[in-house]
Design a protein around this motif. Structure first.
Motif, short mmCIF file in Angstrom:
data_model
loop_
_atom_site.label_atom_id
_atom_site.label_comp_id
_atom_site.label_asym_id
_atom_site.label_seq_id
_atom_site.Cartn_x
_atom_site.Cartn_y
_atom_site.Cartn_z
N GLU A 15 44.16 35.03 16.29
CA GLU A 15 44.49 36.06 15.31
C GLU A 15 45.31 35.42 14.20
O GLU A 15 46.23 34.64 14.46
N THR A 28 39.14 41.15 3.90
CA THR A 28 38.33 40.69 5.02
C THR A 28 37.35 41.79 5.45
O THR A 28 37.75 42.94 5.67
N ARG A 30 34.48 42.95 8.28
CA ARG A 30 34.02 42.67 9.65
C ARG A 30 32.51 42.53 9.71
O ARG A 30 31.97 41.70 10.44
N GLU A 31 31.81 43.36 8.95
CA GLU A 31 30.34 43.33 8.95
C GLU A 31 29.78 42.54 7.77
O GLU A 31 28.65 42.09 7.81
N GLU A 36 30.58 48.29 3.41
CA GLU A 36 31.93 48.10 3.94
C GLU A 36 32.90 47.73 2.82
O GLU A 36 34.04 48.21 2.78
N ASN A 72 33.55 36.89 1.52
CA ASN A 72 33.16 36.96 2.92
C ASN A 72 31.78 36.37 3.19
O ASN A 72 31.28 36.45 4.31
N THR A 77 37.90 33.49 8.33
CA THR A 77 38.80 34.18 9.25
C THR A 77 39.51 35.33 8.54
O THR A 77 39.70 36.41 9.11
#
Length: 216
Positions: A15, A28, A30-31, A36, A72, A77
Motif C-alpha cells: 500500500e 488513481t 482502479r479500472e 471511472e 493510468n 501504483t
C-alpha cells in the motif's frame, strides 16, 4: 511478449499512501476507464471553489478526465496531479514499482543512470542528484530538465522532472516517484511540493496472495 528465460516480475503487494498538501488530487483509477475518470473528476470539480477559478469548470473537468486516463495508461501504483486554486494543472506525480524474481535490486549508485532514461526524450544539462532518508526508506533524488520530441517530430519542448528512487527496507522492489511539469516559472514551488509529498509517503507491504494449491 516476454521471452521464456526472462525473470518473472516480483509478486510484492503493498500500500502506498501520501499526506498530500491542498492542491494535489489523487487520480488513481482502479479500472482505468474513462467512465471511472469522469466520475472521479465530477466529484473533485464539485468541491472546487468557483470564486477562485480563473477557467471554466468544464475545462477543469475535461483536463482532469484526460489527465487521469493518460496517467493510468501504464497502471501505476498511484497517480496524482497538482492543481492551482485557479484550476490550472501544474504538475503530474506517479508512483511505480520495479523488480524481477531472482534479480537483485540495483543500489543507490546503480539506479542513477536508470532514472535518467526516458523513452522519447533526453536529459539536458547536468542533473541535480541528492541522497535522502525518507520515512519509506533510503532514496536517491534526481532533478533535471528534459527535452522531449513533439508529435510527428516537429520541434521539441522542455519539461522539468524530479525522480525519487526509494529503497523500502522490508521489500525487494524499487519504488520510483516521478514528478513532471512544464512551466519553468513554477519550478521552485513544484519542487517544494514534491519534496513535501515524498516525505509523507508510506510504503506498507501487504501479505502476498497464496499460490494456487497453497494454503490460505
Amino acid at each position: 511478449m516476454t521471452a521464456p528465460d526472462d525473470p518473472a516480475p516480483l509478486d510484492e503487494t503493498f500500500e502506498c499512501t501520501f499526506e498530500f498538501q491542498p492542491g494535489w488530487i489523487d487520480l488513481t483509477l482502479r479500472e482505468g476507464t474513462k467512465a471511472e475518470a469522469k466520475a472521479l473528476a465530477t466529484e473533485v470539480v464539485n468541491r472546487l471553489n468557483p470564486l477562485g477559478l480563473e477557467i471554466e469548470k468544464s475545462a477543469v473537468f475535461d483536463d482532469m478526465v484526460e489527465r487521469a486516463v493518460d496517467l493510468n495508461d501504464d497502471v501505476p501504483t498511484l497517480a496524482a496531479a497538482y492543481y492551482s486554486e485557479a484550476g490550472e494543472a501544474l504538475a503530474n506525480l506517479m508512483v511505480d514499482s520495479y523488480g524481477d524474481e531472482g534479480v537483485p535490486r540495483p543500489g543507490a549508485d546503480e539506479v542513477i543512470p536508470l532514472l535518467l532514461e526516458w523513452g522519447n526524450a533526453q536529459v539536458t544539462g547536468a542533473p541535480e542528484i541528492t541522497h535522502l532518508e525518507l520515512a519509506a526508506g533510503p532514496a536517491v533524488r534526481i532533478q533535471a530538465m528534459l527535452q522531449a520530441n513533439r508529435m510527428l517530430g516537429f520541434g521539441r519542448k522542455l519539461t522539468e522532472f524530479i525522480k525519487y528512487a526509494v529503497f523500502p527496507p522490508d521489500m525487494q522492489s524499487l519504488i520510483v516517484v516521478t514528478v513532471t511539469w512544464e512551466k519553468i516559472a513554477v519550478t521552485e514551488r513544484i519542487a517544494e511540493l514534491a519534496d513535501e509529498a515524498v516525505r509523507t509517503m508510506r510504503i506498507t507491504p501487504l501479505p502476498t496472495r497464496p499460490t494456487e494449491g497453497g494454503t490460505a
